[in-house]
Design a protein around this motif. Structure first.
Motif, PDB file in Angstrom:
ATOM      1  N   SER A  12     -10.675  39.845  -3.294  1.00 55.19           N
ATOM      2  CA  SER A  12      -9.427  40.468  -2.850  1.00 55.19           C
ATOM      3  C   SER A  12      -9.275  41.890  -3.388  1.00 55.19           C
ATOM      4  O   SER A  12      -8.589  42.705  -2.798  1.00 55.19           O
ATOM      5  CB  SER A  12      -8.227  39.613  -3.272  1.00 55.19           C
ATOM      6  OG  SER A  12      -8.290  39.356  -4.657  1.00 55.19           O
ATOM      7  N   SER A  62     -15.159  28.553   6.639  1.00 58.45           N
ATOM      8  CA  SER A  62     -15.025  28.117   5.244  1.00 58.45           C
ATOM      9  C   SER A  62     -16.251  27.311   4.793  1.00 58.45           C
ATOM     10  O   SER A  62     -16.429  27.049   3.611  1.00 58.45           O
ATOM     11  CB  SER A  62     -13.755  27.288   5.059  1.00 58.45           C
ATOM     12  OG  SER A  62     -13.899  26.062   5.735  1.00 58.45           O
ATOM     13  N   ASN A  90     -11.512  29.043  11.429  1.00 56.71           N
ATOM     14  CA  ASN A  90     -11.346  29.120   9.968  1.00 56.71           C
ATOM     15  C   ASN A  90     -12.067  27.990   9.235  1.00 56.71           C
ATOM     16  O   ASN A  90     -12.657  28.196   8.180  1.00 56.71           O
ATOM     17  CB  ASN A  90      -9.859  29.071   9.600  1.00 56.71           C
ATOM     18  CG  ASN A  90      -9.207  30.419   9.828  1.00 56.71           C
ATOM     19  OD1 ASN A  90      -9.907  31.413   9.997  1.00 56.71           O
ATOM     20  ND2 ASN A  90      -7.889  30.453   9.835  1.00 56.71           N
ATOM     21  N   ASP A 108      -9.949  40.515   6.310  1.00 57.81           N
ATOM     22  CA  ASP A 108      -9.007  39.538   5.747  1.00 57.81           C
ATOM     23  C   ASP A 108      -9.559  38.118   5.841  1.00 57.81           C
ATOM     24  O   ASP A 108      -9.434  37.315   4.915  1.00 57.81           O
ATOM     25  CB  ASP A 108      -7.653  39.621   6.469  1.00 57.81           C
ATOM     26  CG  ASP A 108      -6.922  40.906   6.140  1.00 57.81           C
ATOM     27  OD1 ASP A 108      -7.331  41.587   5.163  1.00 57.81           O
ATOM     28  OD2 ASP A 108      -5.964  41.249   6.849  1.00 57.81           O
ATOM     29  N   ARG A 160     -12.187  37.694   3.273  1.00 56.66           N
ATOM     30  CA  ARG A 160     -11.606  37.627   1.923  1.00 56.66           C
ATOM     31  C   ARG A 160     -11.146  36.194   1.632  1.00 56.66           C
ATOM     32  O   ARG A 160     -11.357  35.664   0.544  1.00 56.66           O
ATOM     33  CB  ARG A 160     -10.417  38.601   1.833  1.00 56.66           C
ATOM     34  CG  ARG A 160      -9.831  38.714   0.445  1.00 56.66           C
ATOM     35  CD  ARG A 160      -8.491  39.411   0.480  1.00 56.66           C
ATOM     36  NE  ARG A 160      -7.576  38.690   1.349  1.00 56.66           N
ATOM     37  CZ  ARG A 160      -6.650  39.262   2.106  1.00 56.66           C
ATOM     38  NH1 ARG A 160      -6.515  40.559   2.128  1.00 56.66           N
ATOM     39  NH2 ARG A 160      -5.846  38.533   2.867  1.00 56.66           N
ATOM     40  N   ASP A 161     -10.542  35.582   2.616  1.00 56.42           N
ATOM     41  CA  ASP A 161     -10.039  34.224   2.416  1.00 56.42           C
ATOM     42  C   ASP A 161     -11.178  33.199   2.392  1.00 56.42           C
ATOM     43  O   ASP A 161     -11.069  32.150   1.759  1.00 56.42           O
ATOM     44  CB  ASP A 161      -9.042  33.851   3.522  1.00 56.42           C
ATOM     45  CG  ASP A 161      -7.798  34.708   3.457  1.00 56.42           C
ATOM     46  OD1 ASP A 161      -7.564  35.315   2.385  1.00 56.42           O
ATOM     47  OD2 ASP A 161      -7.077  34.818   4.463  1.00 56.42           O
TER      48      ASP A 161
END
Lengths: 511, 340
Positions: free
Chosen positions: A454, A426, A422, A443, A446-447
């Motif tokens: 979203s 990012s 993650n 998902d 999206r984050d």
């Protein structure tokens, strides 16, 4: 101006409009809502489409369908005035106001019942100046292509790129297009690591980077196999391999790891050659009998396999890395075709090259005058989840964390972004999201996205081959993209090159 | 919650069961204004007329809408409208009269009604409505018949004009207006048909229309049919011939249909034209133009709320004491029921 309908609600973040019966619009389509009171336009993206009817009662739908089903058999039926009674309701997420030539985020409502129409090319004119010099395709509205070129700036390479798609959705086509565009642009370096050996000549029925008109001047190719065109052989020096590289590629016990570090400490960057040259017993002696013979044997076997691969030389001077770095600094595309190599060799070569690039650029960073003119470089890594599963450890994770400062970017290509750490994901400022079947993958993106996507779950789910969403802090909203078909892009490049040559030719009247 | 006594339930059930089984030998309960009529004739299976789908022709449908926009007990503000929809070759055109507001109180009720009645019939009414609500209802009824006149004027010969409700001159003194409409239709060669969504024809204890629908379904299954009803004893108020008709083979409902055929045409011809109009799946078995005009003129809750707001704003502008008026209109039921 194709008039579609009028706004019927409902909030500053979610608009709904009633569309005329039979007026087709699509999920992902970008529409224009006219703010006639303030003389500006709101762009809005369709995120859902529902049925609507001017019908009394909640059970009208079921009752009417039931009557039709019965009427199919007996008596018949005729739905009168469909155009007046039936309609579609579009749910939209506002993208922003276009006021003159400026684009602003939507913080206010459009007037009640504002007109909704289909967007035209001129409505997207403001995007043109925001599109970068590395082209990817055309703007897409639903599945309609809008003749506005979409791309990213090569200056954004160091901010890292993620390309995510299920197999067959067009990753390779996109990567070839980006590489071709980089060659055409000639301002950025791009190291394309190709473990599938599909980029040079292209897969059957498709063209490859060797067909790019500028390839002869702007591409340097390395390969482990024979290719139908000019290329160099993949060679790295054993001096360039570090203990960490092996630790990231293979499983080692604690004792073996310690032995490896001891070898490195004892022999410096010659550790691998020394380990390969000496017998195990000698090495045990040289390491002051601190390790069991069995541990050293395992290490030697593995090093022998690497040294016997033919890709690793004992000569410090015989290596491709210098050429690769020079080419990148000359804003060229470097294609490293590792198609015939086993995975551990491919990863080793990729790792060595990536580290060499980063460290070289780090050194240039110390010389600000030189660094200023250093073209940004992008290192593309296929099946990136193999090397980005953790935020620490591999050179690729390190580039994701530190590369930006030194103008080195990572382009991670993967069909399983959920397997990428993650923290690493990012770091990717630009995402090319193509069709992704797995919800967990969607998902994660999206984050990770630098724009709020979203609301675009439905759109992402319905992306077809060659369709993508581009999210980036450098574009005003998540851009729907129809990726160029690489072969079409080549044709266009050839045509434009021909045009340039004709233009640059001698003036016939001069003589 | 009140306690439910099982004996009470059983007694009511016995009554309903007996009433539903009663045949045609009871009488009474007639209410001319509301068209509550007893049909004394015995039902005969042999009188059912099979209907085919007739030719589609130009059809118009008339309906009205009314509502009480503001209710202060001793005075109200009613709202009425009427209109017609003309359907020609699948295209519908609506002609809806502007909304008319009727402010009226218990004191001036006769004067207000007198004025409205005279507008339609050029004569004074024989009575005054009992309540303010019935005044508004009668005003809407008059508006509907006046709009029927307008529709006839616009229609061509051979067309069909549908009226929402029966061709029944129930309101005291209204017969000349209904006759005027019927005559105008005859003269222009237009067929007049009144279709009642909710008939008040009874046979003994039973509602006639569903009773016939049930029988028709049992005897003929999925078919279109009409059953003639003899209302000759009410000829002073009734126009045309009356039928109960099932207008689509798969429809759940039958309707009372009053028909004044155009000269030279039969009632069956008119009914079969209705069959051709009653196959919209949204309103299966009901003539579509009537469904359409109903929606055009309905004064729904949102419109009434909007009207009330406009009215209150205007009251303030006109110098009225809105606070007092709002207090007069307060209804504790709304508090009890959660609306106030």
């Amino acid at each position: 101006m194709e008039y579609l309908g009028r706004v019927i609600g409902r909030s500053v973040r979610h608009l709904r409009f009633r569309a005329f019966y039979g007026m087709e619009f699509q999920l992902g389509e970008i529409l224009v809502i006219e703010d006639e009171e303030r003389g500006r336009r709101l762009l809005a993206r369709v995120i859902d489409i529902e049925y609507g009817a001017d019908a009394p009662g909640d059970d009208w739908w079921e009752r009417t369908a039931g009557n039709m089903m019965q009427g199919d058999g007996k008596g018949g039926f005729e739905m009168r005035e469909r155009e007046r009674r039936l309609f579609e309701v579009g749910a939209c997420t506002p993208l922003g106001f276009v006021d003159g030539g400026t684009f602003r985020k939507p913080k206010v409502l459009v007037p009640h019942f504002s007109k909704v129409r289909r967007a035209e090319e001129a409505d997207f004119a403001f995007l043109t100046e925001k599109m970068g010099d590395i082209e990817a395709g055309l703007l897409r509205s639903g599945d309609r292509k809008v003749p506005i070129r979409v791309g990213i700036s090569g200056e954004a390479f160091p901010h890292h790129i993620g390309v995510f798609a299920t197999t067959g959705m067009g990753k390779s086509n996109l990567m070839k297009t980006l590489a071709a565009s980089a060659m055409r642009c000639g301002r950025y370096g791009m190291l394309v690591l190709d473990p599938h050996g599909e980029y040079f000549a292209g897969a059957p029925g498709c063209k490859g980077l060797s067909h790019v008109p500028e390839a002869a001047e702007r591409m340097v190719v390395f390969s482990s196999r024979s290719l139908p065109g000019a290329h160099n052989t993949i060679k790295i020096s054993a001096h360039e391999i570090k203990v960490e590289d092996l630790l990231n590629l293979q499983e080692y016990s604690d004792a073996q790891r310690e032995a490896l570090h001891a070898l490195s400490a004892a022999f410096g960057n010659e550790w691998m050659i020394q380990a390969h040259t000496h017998e195990s017993e000698e090495l045990v002696e040289m390491l002051h009998k601190s390790f069991f013979l069995e541990s050293i044997n395992v290490i030697k076997r593995r090093i022998k396999r690497i040294m016997d691969s033919g890709k690793v030389t004992r000569d410090r001077e015989v290596s491709m890395t210098r050429t690769v770095i020079d080419a990148l600094k000359s804003a060229k595309v470097v294609l490293v075709d590792t198609g015939s190599m086993p995975e551990h060799e491919e990863l080793l070569v990729s790792t060595v090259l990536a580290r060499a690039v980063l460290e070289n650029y780090q050194r240039v960073y110390e010389r600000p005058e030189d660094f200023k003119f250093l073209p940004p470089a992008l290192i593309t890594m296929e099946e990136a989840q193999r090397v980005l599963g953790t935020s620490k450890g591999t050179i690729f994770s390190r580039i994701a964390r530190e590369g930006r400062k030194f103008k080195v970017g990572l382009c991670a290509i993967s069909q399983q972004p959920k397997l990428i750490d993650n923290q690493v994901i990012s770091q990717f400022n630009t995402l090319f999201i193509l069709g992704l079947a797995d919800k967990r993958d969607r998902d994660i993106l999206r984050d990770a996205s630098k724009q709020d996507i979203s609301d675009l779950e439905n759109e992402i789910q319905t992306l077809m081959v060659g369709e993508a969403l581009v999210t980036s802090p450098f574009v005003p909203f998540a851009l729907p993209l129809a990726v160029y078909k690489f072969e079409d892009y080549l044709d266009e490049m050839s045509a434009s090159q021909k045009g340039k040559k004709q233009k640059a030719g001698p003036d016939k009247g001069f003589y | 919650m009140p306690h439910v006594n099982d004996d009470e339930v059983r007694a009511a059930a016995r009554y309903v069961s007996t009433a539903a089984a009663q045949d045609f030998d009871a009488a009474g309960g007639i209410d001319h204004e509301r068209g509550v009529l007893q049909v004394r004739e015995r039902i005969s299976k042999g009188k059912f007329i099979p209907l085919q789908r007739g030719q589609a022709r130009t059809a118009a449908a008339v309906d009205g809408g009314s509502a009480i926009v503001m209710d202060c007990g001793s005075f109200v503000v009613g709202a009425i409208t009427a209109g017609h929809v003309t359907m020609e070759r699948g295209k519908a055109t609506a002609h809806v009269q502007p909304l008319r507001l009727l402010p009226v109180s218990q004191i001036d009720k006769p004067c207000v009604y007198d004025e409205i009645f005279k507008e339609a019939l050029y004569a004074a009414p024989p009575d005054a409505p009992e309540s303010l609500e019935s005044l508004v209802g009668r005003a809407r009824n008059l508006a509907e018949w006046l709009d029927a006149e307008r529709a006839i004027a616009a229609l061509d010969k051979g067309s069909l004009l549908l009226i929402d409700g029966s061709l029944w001159a129930g309101t005291p003194g209204i017969r000349p207006l209904v006759a005027r409409v019927a005559d105008a239709a005859q003269k222009k060669g237009i067929c007049l048909a009144g279709v009642s969504k909710q008939s008040k024809l009874y046979t003994g204890y039973r509602p006639l229309v569903p009773a016939l629908a049930r029988l028709g379904k049992r005897e003929f299954g999925e078919a279109c049919w009409a059953y003639p009803i003899d209302l000759t004893e009410y000829a002073d108020r009734q126009f045309g011939e009356t039928f109960v008709a099932h207008l689509h083979p798969m429809a759940d409902f039958a309707f009372r249909v009053d028909v004044c055929p155009a000269p030279g045409r039969s009632c069956q011809d008119a009914l079969e034209s209705l069959v051709a109009l009653s196959n919209d799946p949204g309103y299966l078995g009901y003539p579509y133009p009537l469904a359409r005009v109903h929606n055009e003129v309905a004064l729904g809750g949102e419109l009434c709320t909007e009207l009330e707001v406009s009215l209150k704003r205007a009251i303030s502008t006109e110098g009225g004491e809105l606070g007092a008026i709002e207090e007069y209109g307060r209804d504790f039921h709304k508090v009890l029921d959660g609306g106030g």
